[in-house]
Design a protein around this motif. Structure first.
Motif, PDB file in Angstrom:
ATOM      1  N   THR A  81     -46.610 105.087 -11.294  1.00 17.30           N
ATOM      2  CA  THR A  81     -47.573 105.645 -10.356  1.00 17.30           C
ATOM      3  C   THR A  81     -47.749 104.750  -9.128  1.00 17.30           C
ATOM      4  O   THR A  81     -48.013 103.551  -9.266  1.00 17.30           O
ATOM      5  N   PRO A  82     -47.625 105.285  -7.916  1.00 22.15           N
ATOM      6  CA  PRO A  82     -47.905 104.488  -6.718  1.00 22.15           C
ATOM      7  C   PRO A  82     -49.354 104.015  -6.718  1.00 22.15           C
ATOM      8  O   PRO A  82     -50.263 104.731  -7.141  1.00 22.15           O
ATOM      9  N   THR A 109     -40.474 108.616  -0.896  1.00 22.70           N
ATOM     10  CA  THR A 109     -39.550 107.980  -1.830  1.00 22.70           C
ATOM     11  C   THR A 109     -38.766 109.034  -2.607  1.00 22.70           C
ATOM     12  O   THR A 109     -39.108 110.217  -2.595  1.00 22.70           O
ATOM     13  N   GLU A 110     -37.726 108.575  -3.282  1.00 23.56           N
ATOM     14  CA  GLU A 110     -36.880 109.509  -4.024  1.00 23.56           C
ATOM     15  C   GLU A 110     -37.566 110.033  -5.270  1.00 23.56           C
ATOM     16  O   GLU A 110     -37.529 111.230  -5.546  1.00 23.56           O
ATOM     17  N   THR A 111     -38.204 109.152  -6.043  1.00 25.82           N
ATOM     18  CA  THR A 111     -38.791 109.589  -7.314  1.00 25.82           C
ATOM     19  C   THR A 111     -40.192 109.045  -7.558  1.00 25.82           C
ATOM     20  O   THR A 111     -40.772 109.314  -8.616  1.00 25.82           O
ATOM     21  N   ALA A 112     -40.755 108.296  -6.608  1.00 25.95           N
ATOM     22  CA  ALA A 112     -42.078 107.697  -6.816  1.00 25.95           C
ATOM     23  C   ALA A 112     -43.146 108.342  -5.946  1.00 25.95           C
ATOM     24  O   ALA A 112     -44.203 107.773  -5.726  1.00 25.95           O
ATOM     25  N   ILE A 131     -44.011 115.410   1.943  1.00 25.75           N
ATOM     26  CA  ILE A 131     -44.876 114.703   0.997  1.00 25.75           C
ATOM     27  C   ILE A 131     -44.965 115.480  -0.315  1.00 25.75           C
ATOM     28  O   ILE A 131     -44.860 114.915  -1.409  1.00 25.75           O
ATOM     29  N   ARG A 132     -45.138 116.790  -0.209  1.00 22.46           N
ATOM     30  CA  ARG A 132     -45.206 117.630  -1.409  1.00 22.46           C
ATOM     31  C   ARG A 132     -43.902 117.553  -2.206  1.00 22.46           C
ATOM     32  O   ARG A 132     -43.913 117.411  -3.437  1.00 22.46           O
ATOM     33  N   GLU A 133     -42.766 117.625  -1.514  1.00 19.68           N
ATOM     34  CA  GLU A 133     -41.481 117.574  -2.201  1.00 19.68           C
ATOM     35  C   GLU A 133     -41.278 116.228  -2.896  1.00 19.68           C
ATOM     36  O   GLU A 133     -40.670 116.162  -3.970  1.00 19.68           O
ATOM     37  N   ALA A 134     -41.785 115.141  -2.281  1.00 16.33           N
ATOM     38  CA  ALA A 134     -41.670 113.822  -2.913  1.00 16.33           C
ATOM     39  C   ALA A 134     -42.395 113.805  -4.249  1.00 16.33           C
ATOM     40  O   ALA A 134     -41.903 113.244  -5.235  1.00 16.33           O
ATOM     41  N   TRP A 135     -43.584 114.423  -4.294  1.00 11.55           N
ATOM     42  CA  TRP A 135     -44.320 114.464  -5.563  1.00 11.55           C
ATOM     43  C   TRP A 135     -43.685 115.424  -6.559  1.00 11.55           C
ATOM     44  O   TRP A 135     -43.753 115.209  -7.774  1.00 11.55           O
ATOM     45  N   GLU A 136     -43.040 116.482  -6.069  1.00 12.00           N
ATOM     46  CA  GLU A 136     -42.315 117.373  -6.975  1.00 12.00           C
ATOM     47  C   GLU A 136     -41.151 116.646  -7.631  1.00 12.00           C
ATOM     48  O   GLU A 136     -40.903 116.799  -8.833  1.00 12.00           O
ATOM     49  N   ARG A 137     -40.426 115.812  -6.848  1.00  9.59           N
ATOM     50  CA  ARG A 137     -39.338 115.029  -7.433  1.00  9.59           C
ATOM     51  C   ARG A 137     -39.882 114.039  -8.444  1.00  9.59           C
ATOM     52  O   ARG A 137     -39.291 113.816  -9.509  1.00  9.59           O
ATOM     53  N   HIS A 138     -41.023 113.415  -8.120  1.00 11.99           N
ATOM     54  CA  HIS A 138     -41.666 112.488  -9.058  1.00 11.99           C
ATOM     55  C   HIS A 138     -41.941 113.175 -10.379  1.00 11.99           C
ATOM     56  O   HIS A 138     -41.669 112.635 -11.462  1.00 11.99           O
TER      57      HIS A 138
END
Length: 288
Positions: A37-38, A214-217, A248-255
């Motif tokens: 978690t960031p 970020t890619e996954t965070a 930003i939304r897509e970053a959290w979807e990847r996370h």
């Protein structure tokens, strides 16, 4: 067990989480196990952080506890010990996952940092008061300055410039047991999309906003100083506000896709996480 995992954990501890420096509370870093978690808040010191990252990556650390016994302790469990002079001070002679040690008994200063590739070091440096005590003597429990734990260029580091590193500690090679399944699963990034980048945009507050994608965070807001630091090492792209929200939304979807393969508690509410990043852009955090 991999050097990439070691580098990823060091990067997360130093740049994504909220790690504060404290020698009295150095072992608080063990609470980061399994956490991605960031902004996760913890305290540590230089040696506790790299040793914990190594353990989280699956490497043995033996009897090593601090910079004074790290060289002998790690060597005893298979780590290679390379005199720093053999590198010629050249990052091309370092490998991702190497630990750079400045050993007091060998003329150094008693410090260690991890090499995470791309000519970057990750380290726990000093507390917000310029001391070593952290929250044990009034400093905040997290990173109050943005530099208590940090990622810094190898050549920009004062111990590189001053010739204070004494040894390189290289993790042992991993040999899978006989009959083990060596098939690996990789997480891919869409072609043309870097693993991590920064964006700037005109926020709803009428000021310039910045965010790290970020890619996954996930993603998180940057203030002006943070944006300047990241702009030195990562591409920054100006985007419209609605594109910023989408990224930003897509970053959290990847996370969440990555988190779905692990502990459920690491997944986040995407709407809430996106709104939190956007709301963090305040009048004090951007350019008017």
């Amino acid at each position: 067990m991999s050097t990439q995992t070691l580098a990823q954990r060091l990067y997360w501890m130093s740049a994504i989480a909220d790690g504060g420096y404290s020698q009295p509370h150095r072992h608080d870093v063990t609470r980061t196990r399994g956490i991605t978690t960031p902004g996760f808040q913890f305290e540590t010191d230089c040696s506790a952080m790299v040793l914990e990252a190594a353990r989280q990556a699956g490497y043995p650390t033996g009897a090593a506890t601090y910079t004074g016994d790290m060289r002998a302790g790690l060597e005893a469990v298979g780590w290679a010990v390379i005199p720093y002079a053999q590198t010629g001070g050249d990052a091309d002679n370092l490998a991702t996952g190497d630990l750079l040690l400045s050993e007091s008994a060998s003329g150094g200063v008693g410090h260690v940092a991890g090499y995470i590739g791309d000519e970057r070091l990750a380290e726990a440096w000093i507390d917000g008061a310029g001391d070593i005590m952290g929250s044990a003597e009034g400093d905040g429990p997290g990173d109050d300055t943005g530099g208590e734990t940090r990622v810094i260029g190898f050549y920009a580091h004062p111990y590189t410039q001053g010739g204070r590193w004494t040894h390189v500690l290289r993790p042992p090679a991993f040999t899978p047991p006989a009959g083990a399944d060596t098939t690996t699963t990789t997480t891919t990034t869409p072609k043309g999309t870097p693993r991590m980048f920064t964006i700037s945009y005109n926020s709803v507050y009428g000021i310039k906003g910045y965010a790290l994608i970020t890619e996954t965070a996930g993603a998180y807001a940057l203030d002006r100083v943070g944006a300047q630091v990241y702009n030195d090492v990562l591409p920054m792209t100006e985007v419209p506000a609605h594109h910023a929200e989408m990224l930003i939304r897509e970053a959290w979807e990847r996370h969440n896709r990555v988190a779905a393969t692990g502990a459920a508690e690491t997944r986040v509410d995407i709407d809430e996480a996106t709104a939190k990043v956007l709301a963090a852009i305040s009048k004090d955090g951007g350019d008017k």
